[in-house]
Design an enzyme around this catalytic site. Structure first.
Site, PDB file in Angstrom:
ATOM      1  CG  ASN A  43     -20.365  19.110  36.253  1.00 42.25           C
ATOM      2  OD1 ASN A  43     -20.809  18.011  36.085  1.00 42.25           O
ATOM      3  ND2 ASN A  43     -21.024  20.238  35.542  1.00 42.25           N
ATOM      4  CB  CYS A  54     -13.950  20.459  36.386  1.00 41.38           C
ATOM      5  SG  CYS A  54     -13.942  22.387  36.115  1.00 41.38           S
ATOM      6  CD  GLU A  56     -12.507  17.601  32.949  1.00 41.66           C
ATOM      7  OE1 GLU A  56     -12.949  18.008  31.694  1.00 41.66           O
ATOM      8  OE2 GLU A  56     -13.272  18.218  34.151  1.00 41.66           O
ATOM      9  CB  CYS A  87     -11.842  24.180  31.948  1.00 43.02           C
ATOM     10  SG  CYS A  87     -11.404  23.782  33.361  1.00 43.02           S
ATOM     11  CB  CYS A  90      -9.508  20.290  33.991  1.00 41.44           C
ATOM     12  SG  CYS A  90     -10.741  20.364  35.390  1.00 41.44           S
TER      13      CYS A  90
END
Length: 134
Positions: A43, A54, A56, A87, A90
């Site tokens: 992140n 993020c 991901e 989240c 993501c």
């Protein structure tokens, strides 16, 4: 000797590079493609909070930049009391490149794992079929 969990190794390594001066909540993510390649991301915060990225999303961007588009497995790691889930945004980003059977492992530094499939993590996901007007 190769590690028994190269996704975990990649997430641990990249998490150290997370840029988190505001939250101090470093996350590392690693994805393995169907070709067997592992891509990782961390992140990256921004003083204008919505502008952060993020972990991901960083891993997905690295995968796409390398010319791959199919995720076979995902691992997300954070220093939290319980495994941290991706989240909502993501989850949708991961779904774009994953089938519902793709395994998503969420873990913390103590090794507490929560394993779900992409279909379990994002039931009723919006996908390209919903854009078909015929």
């Amino acid at each position: 000797m190769p590690s028994p969990n190269p996704l975990l190794d990649a997430a641990l390594a990249v998490r150290k590079n997370a840029y988190v001066p505001y939250s101090n909540f470093a996350v590392g993510a690693a994805i393995r493609t169907v070709a067997g390649t592992i891509y990782s991301g961390c992140n990256v915060e921004n003083v204008a909070y919505p502008q952060g990225t993020c972990a991901e999303a960083g891993a997905i961007a690295a995968m796409i930049a390398a010319g791959e588009t199919q995720i076979a497995e995902v691992l997300v790691l954070a220093d939290s009391s319980r495994p941290v889930t991706p989240c909502g945004g993501c989850r949708q980003k991961l779904k774009e490149f994953s089938g519902p059977e793709v395994k998503v492992t969420m873990t913390n530094l103590e090794g507490n794992d929560l394993v779900m499939t992409m279909g379990e993590l994002l039931p009723g996901a919006f996908d390209a079929d919903q854009m078909d007007r015929t």
